[in-house]
Motif scaffolding. Structure first.
Motif, PDB file in Angstrom:
ATOM      1  N   GLN A  11     -28.370 -25.661 -24.700  1.00 34.58           N
ATOM      2  CA  GLN A  11     -29.050 -26.323 -23.584  1.00 34.58           C
ATOM      3  C   GLN A  11     -28.943 -25.452 -22.340  1.00 34.58           C
ATOM      4  OE1 GLN A  11     -31.405 -29.182 -22.177  1.00 34.58           O
ATOM      5  NE2 GLN A  11     -30.275 -29.745 -24.021  1.00 34.58           N
ATOM      6  N   ILE A  12     -30.046 -25.275 -21.639  1.00 35.59           N
ATOM      7  CA  ILE A  12     -30.074 -24.477 -20.410  1.00 35.59           C
ATOM      8  C   ILE A  12     -29.676 -25.352 -19.226  1.00 35.59           C
ATOM      9  CG2 ILE A  12     -31.525 -23.148 -18.825  1.00 35.59           C
ATOM     10  CD1 ILE A  12     -33.294 -22.418 -21.212  1.00 35.59           C
ATOM     11  N   PHE A  13     -28.677 -24.901 -18.472  1.00 35.10           N
ATOM     12  CA  PHE A  13     -28.279 -25.548 -17.231  1.00 35.10           C
ATOM     13  C   PHE A  13     -28.458 -24.535 -16.103  1.00 35.10           C
ATOM     14  CE2 PHE A  13     -25.690 -27.480 -20.613  1.00 35.10           C
ATOM     15  CZ  PHE A  13     -26.039 -28.819 -20.459  1.00 35.10           C
ATOM     16  N   PRO A  14     -29.609 -24.554 -15.408  1.00 32.40           N
ATOM     17  CA  PRO A  14     -29.859 -23.543 -14.374  1.00 32.40           C
ATOM     18  C   PRO A  14     -28.747 -23.480 -13.345  1.00 32.40           C
ATOM     19  CG  PRO A  14     -31.862 -24.785 -14.840  1.00 32.40           C
ATOM     20  CD  PRO A  14     -30.749 -25.478 -15.570  1.00 32.40           C
ATOM     21  N   GLY A  15     -28.307 -22.269 -13.045  1.00 30.21           N
ATOM     22  CA  GLY A  15     -27.258 -22.060 -12.055  1.00 30.21           C
ATOM     23  C   GLY A  15     -25.866 -22.355 -12.536  1.00 30.21           C
ATOM     24  N   GLU A  83     -32.669 -11.678 -26.764  1.00 25.17           N
ATOM     25  CA  GLU A  83     -33.484 -11.863 -27.965  1.00 25.17           C
ATOM     26  C   GLU A  83     -33.667 -13.361 -28.186  1.00 25.17           C
ATOM     27  OE1 GLU A  83     -32.784  -9.140 -31.375  1.00 25.17           O
ATOM     28  OE2 GLU A  83     -31.012  -8.550 -30.231  1.00 25.17           O
ATOM     29  N   PHE A  84     -34.843 -13.847 -27.859  1.00 18.19           N
ATOM     30  CA  PHE A  84     -35.100 -15.287 -27.948  1.00 18.19           C
ATOM     31  C   PHE A  84     -35.065 -15.800 -29.386  1.00 18.19           C
ATOM     32  CE2 PHE A  84     -36.844 -14.259 -23.790  1.00 18.19           C
ATOM     33  CZ  PHE A  84     -36.455 -15.344 -23.029  1.00 18.19           C
ATOM     34  N   SER A  85     -35.303 -14.928 -30.361  1.00 22.50           N
ATOM     35  CA  SER A  85     -35.351 -15.373 -31.755  1.00 22.50           C
ATOM     36  C   SER A  85     -33.976 -15.682 -32.311  1.00 22.50           C
ATOM     37  CB  SER A  85     -36.022 -14.290 -32.619  1.00 22.50           C
ATOM     38  OG  SER A  85     -35.266 -13.086 -32.583  1.00 22.50           O
ATOM     39  N   ARG A  86     -32.914 -15.319 -31.609  1.00 21.85           N
ATOM     40  CA  ARG A  86     -31.555 -15.505 -32.121  1.00 21.85           C
ATOM     41  C   ARG A  86     -30.874 -16.755 -31.567  1.00 21.85           C
ATOM     42  NH1 ARG A  86     -29.212 -10.772 -34.481  1.00 21.85           N
ATOM     43  NH2 ARG A  86     -30.662  -9.025 -34.454  1.00 21.85           N
ATOM     44  N   VAL A  87     -31.519 -17.454 -30.665  1.00 22.79           N
ATOM     45  CA  VAL A  87     -30.917 -18.653 -30.095  1.00 22.79           C
ATOM     46  C   VAL A  87     -32.015 -19.670 -29.807  1.00 22.79           C
ATOM     47  CG1 VAL A  87     -30.997 -17.622 -27.778  1.00 22.79           C
ATOM     48  CG2 VAL A  87     -29.464 -19.558 -28.225  1.00 22.79           C
ATOM     49  N   ASN A  88     -31.770 -20.904 -30.162  1.00 23.09           N
ATOM     50  CA  ASN A  88     -32.743 -21.977 -29.947  1.00 23.09           C
ATOM     51  C   ASN A  88     -32.469 -22.594 -28.581  1.00 23.09           C
ATOM     52  OD1 ASN A  88     -34.593 -24.011 -30.151  1.00 23.09           O
ATOM     53  ND2 ASN A  88     -33.481 -25.172 -31.709  1.00 23.09           N
ATOM     54  N   LEU A  89     -33.219 -22.189 -27.580  1.00 27.35           N
ATOM     55  CA  LEU A  89     -33.023 -22.646 -26.211  1.00 27.35           C
ATOM     56  C   LEU A  89     -33.741 -23.969 -25.980  1.00 27.35           C
ATOM     57  CD1 LEU A  89     -33.575 -19.258 -24.348  1.00 27.35           C
ATOM     58  CD2 LEU A  89     -31.403 -20.338 -24.909  1.00 27.35           C
ATOM     59  N   VAL A  90     -33.038 -24.872 -25.298  1.00 27.01           N
ATOM     60  CA  VAL A  90     -33.592 -26.189 -24.998  1.00 27.01           C
ATOM     61  C   VAL A  90     -33.390 -26.465 -23.518  1.00 27.01           C
ATOM     62  CG1 VAL A  90     -33.452 -28.657 -25.482  1.00 27.01           C
ATOM     63  CG2 VAL A  90     -33.066 -27.011 -27.321  1.00 27.01           C
TER      64      VAL A  90
END
Length: 501
Positions: A11-15, A83-90
């Motif tokens: 999960q992306i938490f900006p900052g 490398e975006f293909s190596r991690v599933n970003l949400v």
């Protein structure tokens, strides 16, 4: 796990962070090492010559991530997805890339498009920054920034113009999907770039403390001030400073201020008893074994003995169950405390205006008699057992030593301060010789070591003096002593551990 099937969800938490990746080097590396199947490869890069002033880089190549920490405090400053293909970003339950939630929809080998980022994820943004191509590449890089997060899009240099509408330009065929994403603390990447490693961090070093109240977890330690004469002051993140007096602060006081220790350990090691000073105290070791939640101290090759079995017999809440002498290990706070019957601490620093401590009267109460502050220096043998602790020693109004000071500077100032303490120049030179400690051999003392009250020789006042310089050799650390202080020093001059007694 192959590079094409690595799909760690984060999960992306900006900052703030990415999944559990936030806070400090010790926090992140401990968690990552706890999941070897998810993070099979760990690369750590640092400056061998100056590891405490230059950034530390942790790369997770199988997961497409690169993390940058500042050297002095080891705080996480920048997260890069390479490398975006190596991690599933949400982000807010929305996939950054299409696919990845099922085997029938594998992650794309490319990053998200500008349209997806702009329309589906983060919304409108101010114009970003265009970086012209290096050499003769046809593509430059357009960095689109949001508060705490930024994306890098390759853009045809021939299509770039200051007059163009960046939304239209990045939506056209002249722009390719993003090749990288960064998470940082700040309003935009151009604003934070020049102060990335020096700005005041917003969040605690431990992710467990983020959003938690003081009542639920002990406040974080920012810095230790070593004042001399057995007096220390602990500067905390939000609460008031905590005074500690060696020989007076009790076990219960320590628990009240810093919570229960991560481990309690007793060890009587006779392998270096030959160095016991005549009429002095024993030499004690503090191996700091034990485990912490999601912890991994496998970087330390502990010497096995039967004292591990004694841990179960200690009741942290009941001081009467403690042995007469033991170490309280605070891995997450970055220090150990030696609990024993009161002893007289070291003298006051010359010209400090502080009086020497009174002789400790006999007492059956267990008190803190020594504090061990760990530097967590990359490349050192006990690296990542404790989180890094910062300290300062104010000698007088004009001179202050810090945990980042090279030992040659520390030695020079302390030798000047204590010049009148020795009986003769010959005695001072004799006691400048360090004791060598090899942590890599299985039959040598390991982990945090404190040689307190014992050396090959003693001064007429019963204290040791420190030295300067280091020899080459086997990659060992060396122990240098001054009244009330003991420094463990690496070959590069970095202080790996400071013991105050």
């Amino acid at each position: 796990m192959t590079s094409s099937t690595t799909t760690t969800q984060a999960q992306i938490f900006p900052g703030k962070g990415l999944g559990f990746i936030s806070a400090s080097l010790h926090n992140v590396l401990t968690r990552v090492k706890s999941y070897p199947q998810t993070y099979p490869a760990i690369d750590l890069a640092y400056s061998p010559a100056d590891p405490l002033r230059n950034p530390v880089i942790l790369q997770l190549p199988s997961n497409g991530l690169r993390l940058r920490f500042d050297g002095p405090d080891q705080r996480l400053r920048l997260i890069e997805v390479l490398e975006f293909s190596r991690v599933n970003l949400v982000y807010k339950n929305q996939d950054v890339l299409k696919g990845g939630k099922s085997a029938e929809q594998p992650l794309s080998t490319q990053g998200p498009s500008f349209r997806h980022v702009y329309n589906r994820l983060f919304g409108p943004s101010y114009p970003g920054e265009y970086v012209p191509p290096a050499e003769k590449s046809p593509y430059g890089t357009y960095v689109l920034s949001y508060p705490g997060v930024a994306f890098s899009f390759p853009l045809q240099h021939s299509a770039w113009s200051d007059q163009c509408d960046f939304v239209a330009l990045l939506s056209s065929s002249a722009a390719l999907p993003a090749t990288a994403m960064s998470i940082f603390q700040g309003a935009s990447w151009p604003e934070v770039r020049d102060k990335l490693f020096t700005q005041q961090p917003q969040y605690p070093r431990s992710s467990a403390l983020i959003g938690k109240s003081r009542e639920s977890l002990a406040d974080e330690i920012e810095e230790w001030q070593v004042l001399g004469a057995g007096r220390l002051e602990v500067i905390r993140r939000t609460g008031s400073a905590v005074p500690i007096t060696l020989g007076a602060t009790s076990f219960q006081d320590l628990i009240a201020d810093f919570g229960p220790p991560d481990a309690i350990y007793r060890k009587n090691d006779r392998r270096i008893s030959i160095h016991r000073a005549t009429g002095g105290n024993d030499i004690h070791l503090s191996p700091s074994p034990g485990s912490i939640q999601d912890g991994d101290h496998s970087s330390n090759n502990s010497v096995t003995d039967d004292s591990d079995e004694e841990l179960a017999a200690f009741n942290i809440g009941d001081p009467t169950s403690l042995p007469a002498e033991c170490f309280l290990n605070y891995f997450h706070h970055g220090f150990d405390a030696f609990i024993s019957h009161p002893t007289t601490p070291g003298p006051a620093f010359p010209n400090s205006g502080v009086h020497d401590p009174a002789v400790a009267p006999p007492s059956s109460q267990l008190t803190v008699t020594k504090i061990i502050l760990h530097g967590n220096v990359p490349g050192s043998y006990p690296f990542n057992r404790h989180r890094r602790t910062r300290w300062m020693i104010p000698l007088d109004d004009n001179n202050c030593l810090t945990s980042e000071s090279p030992y040659n500077e520390i030695s020079e100032q302390l030798r000047t301060a204590w010049r009148g303490y020795y009986a003769s120049p010959t005695e001072e030179r004799a006691l400048r010789r360090p004791m060598v400690l090899n942590r890599g051999w299985g039959d040598s003392p390991e982990s945090s070591v404190e040689f307190l009250g014992g050396w090959e020789e003693t001064t007429s006042k019963g204290h040791r003096a420190g030295g300067e310089g280091q020899d080459g050799g086997l990659g060992n650390t060396e122990m240098f002593g001054f009244p009330g202080l003991l420094f463990e020093v690496l070959k590069n001059g970095a202080v790996s551990c400071l013991t105050v007694y």
